[in-house]
Scaffold this active site. Structure first.
Site, PDB file in Angstrom:
ATOM      1  CG  HIS A  10      -0.261   0.019   2.541  1.00 28.94           C
ATOM      2  ND1 HIS A  10       0.238   1.174   3.111  1.00 28.94           N
ATOM      3  CD2 HIS A  10      -0.006  -0.977   3.433  1.00 28.94           C
ATOM      4  CE1 HIS A  10       0.779   0.894   4.285  1.00 28.94           C
ATOM      5  NE2 HIS A  10       0.643  -0.421   4.508  1.00 28.94           N
ATOM      6  CB  CYS A  70       1.560  -3.808   5.053  1.00 28.33           C
ATOM      7  SG  CYS A  70       0.030  -4.673   5.452  1.00 28.33           S
TER       8      CYS A  70
END
Length: 334
Positions: free
Chosen positions: A292, A308
């Site tokens: 992301h 992440c």
């Protein structure tokens, strides 16, 4: 008479001596002496010829090392030009494919072929091989920059290249339908054909690429590298999980979201909210794990996320337009 007697005795003695000598040394051609007795033949024995000593075997030449081959190739290039040195550089790679001299030879060949428009694919292959060498950070970045330029020239412009195809638009086609057929995205198809809108007409000739693209995340150097056909396409800096929390393994892109909401234990934080850390794009790889953007650009190049893969918003938007749901593989390695 008395006076002649002494002389007669002398003559007789001389005759007897002469006769004896002749019988001793004379023989006829039958191999017998005058009395018929056989005479032993004397066979001459040749003197032995000394044999020549065997020459000592010459020592085998030491095998040519890749480093020596590279120096020779450089000398040939200096004296005769780059074209004359091509085969010599190629032989260095064959000698010790994984050595630093081989990587240096690959870099030389890549630069040579990059200057020839019809050999750009060879240049890309040799730059990819050169990347395996042990370079300084600046040298490695130079190689990556050249690879990125070649990849952009091949794939991201309307000009056709060795890795591209021409597609004639048919009735019922759309950018999304064509892109799905080739395992690429509609925004990418639009970009490489320099289209201002999504409108296409029957008979239009579109440049297409066989996908899918893939990505490799290296935890050791905090990078995400996009690959096409197993070759380097482009590399980006990323931020990863603190305390080694980023998962290792191979995943397929499962979800893709533009301006994603962030689901937390405290509730949903909508896109655009100052507390939403996901940035402008989300590519889901597994439950609660994905790639992301970020509202904290200073976190790129650090181990500070919850696990992440973080990217700058402009970078994640590029990657979003390259990777395809269900087909693009993302490999995370140590």
């Amino acid at each position: 008479m008395k006076k002649l007697l002494p002389w007669l005795v002398i003559v007789a003695v001389i005759g007897v001596v002469t006769y004896g000598v002749m019988n001793l040394f004379k023989s006829d051609d039958t191999g017998r002496d005058p009395d018929g007795e056989p005479v032993a033949a004397v066979i001459p024995v040749p003197e032995p010829v000394p044999s020549k000593p065997e020459p000592a075997p010459e020592p085998e030449p030491a095998p040519l090392r890749a480093a020596d081959g590279y120096d020779r190739a450089v000398a040939v290039e200096k004296e005769q030009g780059a074209a004359a040195a091509v085969t010599v550089y190629e032989s260095v790679i064959q000698m010790e494919p994984d050595s630093q001299p081989a990587a240096k030879a690959a870099l030389k060949l890549a630069a040579y072929y990059q200057q020839q428009k019809k050999k750009v694919m060879k240049a890309r292959d040799y730059y990819n091989r050169a990347l395996k060498g042990n370079w300084s950070a600046a040298q490695e970045q130079m190689i990556r920059d050249r690879l990125t330029k070649i990849s952009n020239d091949i794939l991201m412009t309307p000009a056709q290249g060795p890795d591209t195809l021409t597609y004639a638009v048919k009735a019922g086609d759309s950018l999304h339908k064509i892109a799905k057929k080739y395992k690429i995205t509609a925004p990418l198809l639009k970009k490489i054909n320099n289209l201002k809108t999504d409108l296409i007409r029957i008979g239009d000739q579109l440049k297409v690429i066989n996908g899918p693209f893939a990505a490799v995340v290296d935890k050791s150097d905090l990078t995400l590298t996009v690959m096409h056909g197993g070759k380097f396409f482009k590399q980006y800096a990323v931020g990863l999980g603190k305390d080694n929390s980023t998962r290792v393994g191979s995943f397929f892109v499962t979800t893709k979201l533009v301006n994603p909401d962030w689901y937390t234990r405290e509730g949903v934080i909508p896109a655009g909210a100052p507390e939403n850390i996901l940035g402008s794009r989300w590519l889901g790889l597994k439950e609660k794990f994905g790639i992301h953007g970020t509202i904290e650009p200073e976190s790129i190049g650090k181990y500070s996320s919850n696990g992440c893969v973080r990217m700058l918003n402009k970078d994640v938007e590029e990657v979003y337009n390259l990777l395809v749901r269900k087909h693009s593989k993302v490999t995370v390695r140590e």
